[in-house]
Design an enzyme around this catalytic site. Sequence first.
Site, PDB file in Angstrom:
ATOM      1  N   ASP A  54      34.913 -25.514  -3.821  1.00 22.90           N
ATOM      2  CA  ASP A  54      35.474 -26.100  -2.738  1.00 22.90           C
ATOM      3  C   ASP A  54      34.847 -26.968  -2.409  1.00 22.90           C
ATOM      4  O   ASP A  54      33.642 -27.863  -1.765  1.00 22.90           O
ATOM      5  CB  ASP A  54      34.520 -25.268  -1.345  1.00 22.90           C
ATOM      6  CG  ASP A  54      34.675 -25.732   0.028  1.00 22.90           C
ATOM      7  OD1 ASP A  54      35.773 -26.691   0.390  1.00 22.90           O
ATOM      8  OD2 ASP A  54      34.920 -25.021   1.105  1.00 22.90           O
ATOM      9  N   VAL A  55      36.099 -27.931  -1.998  1.00 22.13           N
ATOM     10  CA  VAL A  55      35.676 -29.698  -1.684  1.00 22.13           C
ATOM     11  C   VAL A  55      35.518 -30.084  -0.136  1.00 22.13           C
ATOM     12  O   VAL A  55      34.402 -31.359  -0.488  1.00 22.13           O
ATOM     13  CB  VAL A  55      37.054 -30.787  -2.398  1.00 22.13           C
ATOM     14  CG1 VAL A  55      37.275 -30.687  -3.384  1.00 22.13           C
ATOM     15  CG2 VAL A  55      38.064 -30.062  -1.174  1.00 22.13           C
ATOM     16  N   ASN A  81      42.999 -34.429  -6.206  1.00 21.12           N
ATOM     17  CA  ASN A  81      44.391 -33.293  -5.813  1.00 21.12           C
ATOM     18  C   ASN A  81      44.357 -33.175  -4.666  1.00 21.12           C
ATOM     19  O   ASN A  81      45.143 -32.789  -3.469  1.00 21.12           O
ATOM     20  CB  ASN A  81      44.461 -33.268  -7.080  1.00 21.12           C
ATOM     21  CG  ASN A  81      46.383 -31.923  -5.912  1.00 21.12           C
ATOM     22  OD1 ASN A  81      47.475 -32.537  -6.129  1.00 21.12           O
ATOM     23  ND2 ASN A  81      45.955 -30.802  -6.028  1.00 21.12           N
ATOM     24  N   TYR A 146      47.527 -37.324   9.516  1.00 20.71           N
ATOM     25  CA  TYR A 146      46.709 -36.990   7.903  1.00 20.71           C
ATOM     26  C   TYR A 146      47.913 -38.085   7.524  1.00 20.71           C
ATOM     27  O   TYR A 146      46.950 -38.066   6.449  1.00 20.71           O
ATOM     28  CB  TYR A 146      48.802 -35.940   7.474  1.00 20.71           C
ATOM     29  CG  TYR A 146      48.961 -35.752   6.120  1.00 20.71           C
ATOM     30  CD1 TYR A 146      48.227 -34.915   5.334  1.00 20.71           C
ATOM     31  CD2 TYR A 146      50.305 -36.355   6.190  1.00 20.71           C
ATOM     32  CE1 TYR A 146      48.490 -35.302   3.827  1.00 20.71           C
ATOM     33  CE2 TYR A 146      50.299 -36.344   4.597  1.00 20.71           C
ATOM     34  CZ  TYR A 146      50.301 -35.350   3.458  1.00 20.71           C
ATOM     35  OH  TYR A 146      49.894 -35.612   1.766  1.00 20.71           O
ATOM     36  N   LYS A 150      45.003 -40.442   4.258  1.00 19.40           N
ATOM     37  CA  LYS A 150      45.942 -40.826   3.223  1.00 19.40           C
ATOM     38  C   LYS A 150      46.497 -42.494   2.889  1.00 19.40           C
ATOM     39  O   LYS A 150      45.993 -42.634   2.120  1.00 19.40           O
ATOM     40  CB  LYS A 150      47.723 -40.158   2.770  1.00 19.40           C
ATOM     41  CG  LYS A 150      47.655 -38.430   2.700  1.00 19.40           C
ATOM     42  CD  LYS A 150      46.475 -37.957   1.198  1.00 19.40           C
ATOM     43  CE  LYS A 150      46.760 -36.749   1.306  1.00 19.40           C
ATOM     44  NZ  LYS A 150      46.071 -36.367  -0.048  1.00 19.40           N
TER      45      LYS A 150
END
Length: 290
Positions: A54-55, A81, A146, A150
Amino acid sequence: MSKTIVVTGTATGMGRAIVKKFAAEGWNVVATVRKEADLTVHDELERVRTLLLDVDDEQAAGSFAQTAVEQFGQVDVLVNNAGFYQMGPVEVSSMDQIHRQFQTNVFGLIALSRAFLPIFRAQRSGTIINISSLTAEQGYPYSAVYAASKAAVAALSEGMSLEVAAFGIAVKAVLPGQHSTRIFTKIDIAQDVPADYQAGIDAFFSKNAPTGSDPSITADVVYRAAVDGDNTKVRYYSAPDSAAIPRAKQILGTDGYWAEFRNAVLAKPSPLFTALIPAPGEQPIDWQIS
């Protein structure tokens, strides 16, 4: 001796395509999934070990890095990713949603990168490839949080690449365009959106293509970033709608590109912008620049 890559978020979509690509090229792959039910997703592939991660759990990053090394004796490339998509006007996106977006897309990525950097520094080699997005190039409405996450990934990659270049480590960012993946079926949507926003939301998403490029396109770009030996290059673009952006900015200039993009979102795109930035799955005009 085969090289080894670690890829996070591989149960579906882009992550799964990256695993398949590197396995097909003869690499050892350590693939991570978040759910126990997905541990068998790569069983048909040789030289792939699938582990739970679980990142969002920053404390697990250090022990995971050591476990990843133990699978094949060395790690040469880390691909960050794992991520998800939060959608909605900023006004009604809850702070909990915003924190979760950055926790997964940025802070978890940083924690895992920090865990692998001492390993790469000790062996004086290694590559970190972070999956960013074409939204890092300009903020999209109703996806602003979002896009901000990014953009942070892209800027982080550039800064890190300068910090660790002296140790033989490369840090790169891949900016995919719109792809045919399940990311848009796993959206964290803002609730109780005021009616004032609805016309803009409907207009914006009506212009978006319902499909996108195949994830294998980005998998090929990730592979190129891993093997091209160019430690000076950070940003890699995949899919026509993403790859066209640097060319469009070169033609129009930064301010001119933003003016065209803004007009495309708020009004009707000009024929020039439509020609420069193709819809997902379409090819741009091959503009020649001297």
